[in-house]
Design an enzyme around this catalytic site. Structure first.
Site, PDB file in Angstrom:
ATOM      1  N   SER A 250       0.864  -1.185   0.000  1.00 46.64           N
ATOM      2  CA  SER A 250       0.000   0.000   0.000  1.00 46.64           C
ATOM      3  C   SER A 250       0.895   1.228   0.000  1.00 46.64           C
ATOM      4  O   SER A 250       1.592   1.495   0.991  1.00 46.64           O
ATOM      5  CB  SER A 250      -0.883   0.006   1.251  1.00 46.64           C
TER       6      SER A 250
ATOM      7  N   HIS B 170      -0.925  -1.432  -4.452  1.00 48.06           N
ATOM      8  CA  HIS B 170      -2.213  -1.160  -3.801  1.00 48.06           C
ATOM      9  C   HIS B 170      -2.328   0.341  -3.566  1.00 48.06           C
ATOM     10  O   HIS B 170      -1.503   0.949  -2.877  1.00 48.06           O
ATOM     11  CB  HIS B 170      -2.294  -1.927  -2.486  1.00 48.06           C
TER      12      HIS B 170
ATOM     13  N   ASP C  30      -4.625   3.321  -2.164  1.00 46.85           N
ATOM     14  CA  ASP C  30      -5.729   3.631  -1.247  1.00 46.85           C
ATOM     15  C   ASP C  30      -6.279   5.014  -1.560  1.00 46.85           C
ATOM     16  O   ASP C  30      -5.610   6.022  -1.355  1.00 46.85           O
ATOM     17  CB  ASP C  30      -5.232   3.578   0.198  1.00 46.85           C
TER      18      ASP C  30
ATOM     19  N   MET D 142      -9.009   7.801  -0.775  1.00 47.94           N
ATOM     20  CA  MET D 142      -9.882   8.234   0.339  1.00 47.94           C
ATOM     21  C   MET D 142     -10.395   9.646   0.079  1.00 47.94           C
ATOM     22  O   MET D 142      -9.660  10.485  -0.453  1.00 47.94           O
ATOM     23  CB  MET D 142      -9.094   8.220   1.651  1.00 47.94           C
TER      24      MET D 142
ATOM     25  N   HIS E  33      -8.100   0.617  -4.330  1.00 47.21           N
ATOM     26  CA  HIS E  33      -9.054   0.393  -3.235  1.00 47.21           C
ATOM     27  C   HIS E  33      -9.767   1.716  -3.000  1.00 47.21           C
ATOM     28  O   HIS E  33      -9.192   2.643  -2.425  1.00 47.21           O
ATOM     29  CB  HIS E  33      -8.264  -0.082  -2.003  1.00 47.21           C
TER      30      HIS E  33
ATOM     31  N   MET F   2     -12.131   4.129  -1.304  1.00 46.19           N
ATOM     32  CA  MET F   2     -12.857   4.431  -0.064  1.00 46.19           C
ATOM     33  C   MET F   2     -13.512   5.796  -0.258  1.00 46.19           C
ATOM     34  O   MET F   2     -13.176   6.780   0.410  1.00 46.19           O
ATOM     35  CB  MET F   2     -11.877   4.425   1.116  1.00 46.19           C
TER      36      MET F   2
ATOM     37  N   MET G 151     -11.072  -6.245   5.230  1.00 43.40           N
ATOM     38  CA  MET G 151     -10.368  -5.212   5.995  1.00 43.40           C
ATOM     39  C   MET G 151     -10.099  -5.735   7.405  1.00 43.40           C
ATOM     40  O   MET G 151     -11.035  -6.079   8.127  1.00 43.40           O
ATOM     41  CB  MET G 151     -11.204  -3.935   6.097  1.00 43.40           C
TER      42      MET G 151
ATOM     43  N   GLY H 179      -9.124   3.978   6.596  1.00 39.75           N
ATOM     44  CA  GLY H 179      -8.868   5.411   6.778  1.00 39.75           C
ATOM     45  C   GLY H 179      -7.412   5.733   7.037  1.00 39.75           C
ATOM     46  O   GLY H 179      -6.935   6.785   6.632  1.00 39.75           O
ATOM     47  N   PHE H 180      -6.702   4.805   7.675  1.00 40.93           N
ATOM     48  CA  PHE H 180      -5.319   5.106   8.056  1.00 40.93           C
ATOM     49  C   PHE H 180      -4.448   3.860   7.978  1.00 40.93           C
ATOM     50  O   PHE H 180      -4.929   2.757   8.223  1.00 40.93           O
ATOM     51  CB  PHE H 180      -5.268   5.649   9.491  1.00 40.93           C
ATOM     52  N   GLY H 181      -3.179   4.088   7.658  1.00 39.75           N
ATOM     53  CA  GLY H 181      -2.196   3.023   7.768  1.00 39.75           C
ATOM     54  C   GLY H 181      -1.730   2.926   9.217  1.00 39.75           C
ATOM     55  O   GLY H 181      -2.082   3.756  10.060  1.00 39.75           O
ATOM     56  N   GLY H 182      -0.960   1.895   9.503  1.00 36.96           N
ATOM     57  CA  GLY H 182      -0.308   1.790  10.799  1.00 36.96           C
ATOM     58  C   GLY H 182      -1.192   1.377  11.962  1.00 36.96           C
ATOM     59  O   GLY H 182      -0.800   1.515  13.121  1.00 36.96           O
TER      60      GLY H 182
ATOM     61  N   ASP I 194      -6.266  -6.702   4.273  1.00 37.16           N
ATOM     62  CA  ASP I 194      -5.684  -5.350   4.275  1.00 37.16           C
ATOM     63  C   ASP I 194      -5.833  -4.696   5.644  1.00 37.16           C
ATOM     64  O   ASP I 194      -6.952  -4.527   6.138  1.00 37.16           O
ATOM     65  CB  ASP I 194      -6.423  -4.516   3.208  1.00 37.16           C
ATOM     66  N   GLY I 195      -4.688  -4.330   6.206  1.00 34.45           N
ATOM     67  CA  GLY I 195      -4.698  -3.566   7.447  1.00 34.45           C
ATOM     68  C   GLY I 195      -3.942  -4.273   8.557  1.00 34.45           C
ATOM     69  O   GLY I 195      -4.352  -5.350   9.000  1.00 34.45           O
ATOM     70  N   GLY I 196      -2.830  -3.692   8.958  1.00 35.75           N
ATOM     71  CA  GLY I 196      -2.061  -4.263  10.062  1.00 35.75           C
ATOM     72  C   GLY I 196      -1.403  -5.593   9.740  1.00 35.75           C
ATOM     73  O   GLY I 196      -1.008  -6.337  10.645  1.00 35.75           O
TER      74      GLY I 196
HETATM   75  C1  DX5 Z   1      -6.476   1.466   5.268  1.00 33.36           C
HETATM   76  C2  DX5 Z   1      -5.874   1.044   3.946  1.00 33.36           C
HETATM   77  C3  DX5 Z   1      -4.729   0.087   4.051  1.00 33.36           C
HETATM   78  C4  DX5 Z   1      -3.566   0.592   4.848  1.00 33.36           C
HETATM   79  C5  DX5 Z   1      -2.588  -0.511   5.104  1.00 33.36           C
HETATM   80  O1  DX5 Z   1      -7.623   2.196   5.018  1.00 33.36           O
HETATM   81  O2  DX5 Z   1      -6.852   0.427   3.148  1.00 33.36           O
HETATM   82  O3  DX5 Z   1      -4.331  -0.313   2.763  1.00 33.36           O
HETATM   83  O4  DX5 Z   1      -2.935   1.642   4.241  1.00 33.36           O
HETATM   84  O5  DX5 Z   1      -1.559   0.006   5.870  1.00 33.36           O
HETATM   85  P1  DX5 Z   1      -0.881  -0.836   7.044  1.00 33.36           P
HETATM   86  O6  DX5 Z   1      -0.303  -2.054   6.407  1.00 33.36           O
HETATM   87  O7  DX5 Z   1       0.147   0.086   7.573  1.00 33.36           O
HETATM   88  O8  DX5 Z   1      -1.959  -1.177   8.025  1.00 33.36           O
HETATM   89 ZN    ZN Z   2      -6.328  -0.551   1.191  1.00 34.90          ZN
END
Ligand code: DX5
Ligand code: ZN
Length: 220
Positions: free
Chosen positions: A10, A35, A37, A39, A68, A70, A139, A144-147, A177-179
């Site tokens: 991502s 990937h 994202d 938003m 993706h 959103m 998901m 909404g956010f990475g990390g 996707d996510g974490g």
């Molecule tokens: C969250 C995104 C993810 C995210 C993944 O809304 O869809 O793709 O950026 O980031 P990590 O791997 O850091 O959770």
């Molecule tokens: Zn994503």
């Protein structure tokens, strides 16, 4: 024997001031998809990338662009993302009134169509669109956010969807996707995922670390 998952970095976690170079670097490091994202600050509480950025990135790699979305309403932007170079376009069922119509339209545009399930979205939303999808994205964080931290309950959801796809002999990609990180990647694959999205776990350490990070996610 477990399957080697596709790795979909991502770019949300990449250096936005050097996006072209970042995309080239993950391609050289063994990524399978890019990937992206998208938003809108409305469907999710953050604003990121629009079609013009996707278009600007397109010449930098031959890897499939996995967009993706959103954003809501989503339908009016599908053509712009396809024209910008999206190969896969994934949408949330909550992002429009007619999921089936949206998926048909994505395929009509010549892209592969994906459905994204938020952590609280039930799996039965898939039941009557199984023939219209190329990808299901689970998901494992709220979008909404990475990390953010991986929500473990989503492993059970992946298992349920795996069974559903297998029962229908449906070859759709099952993406999470996510974490996602090297510690939980094997559990995702064991549950039935065939593709892993990872931002933080790919981009941490900078370009010199990307190949090792991707290898670790693949379980190699
Ligand atoms: C969250 C995104 C993810 C995210 C993944 O809304 O869809 O793709 O950026 O980031 P990590 O791997 O850091 O959770
Ligand atoms: Zn994503």
């Amino acid at each position: 024997m477990s399957v080697t998952p596709l790795i979909c970095p991502s770019i949300l976690a990449s250096d936005f001031a050097a996006l072209g170079a970042e995309v080239k670097a993950i391609a050289a490091a063994g990524a399978d998809f890019v990937h992206i994202d998208v938003m809108d600050g409305h469907f999710v509480p953050n604003i990121t990338i629009g079609p013009d950025v996707v278009k600007a990135l397109r010449p930098h790699t031959d890897l499939p662009f996995d967009c993706h979305l959103m954003i809501s309403p989503v339908d009016s932007f599908l053509e712009a993302f396809r024209e910008a170079g999206a190969d896969l376009i994934s949408v949330h069922p909550e992002a429009g009134p007619h999921l089936h119509r949206t998926l048909k339209y994505i395929r009509q545009l010549g892209a592969k169509a994906g459905v994204v399930l938020n952590p609280a979205t039930p799996v039965d939303v898939l039941d009557w669109v199984l023939d219209d999808i190329d990808l299901v994205l689970v998901m494992s964080v709220n979008p909404g956010f990475g990390g953010q931290g991986f929500i473990d309950s989503q492993l059970r959801k992946i298992e349920v969807i795996r069974k559903k796809l297998d029962a229908a002999s449906n070859p759709a990609i099952l993406q999470v996707d996510g974490g996602v990180n090297a510690q939980n990647a094997a559990a995702c694959v064991a549950a039935g995922a065939t593709a892993l999205v990872a931002g933080t776990a790919v981009f941490r350490g900078g370009p010199a670390a990307y190949a090792a990070n991707i290898k670790a996610l693949k379980g190699l």
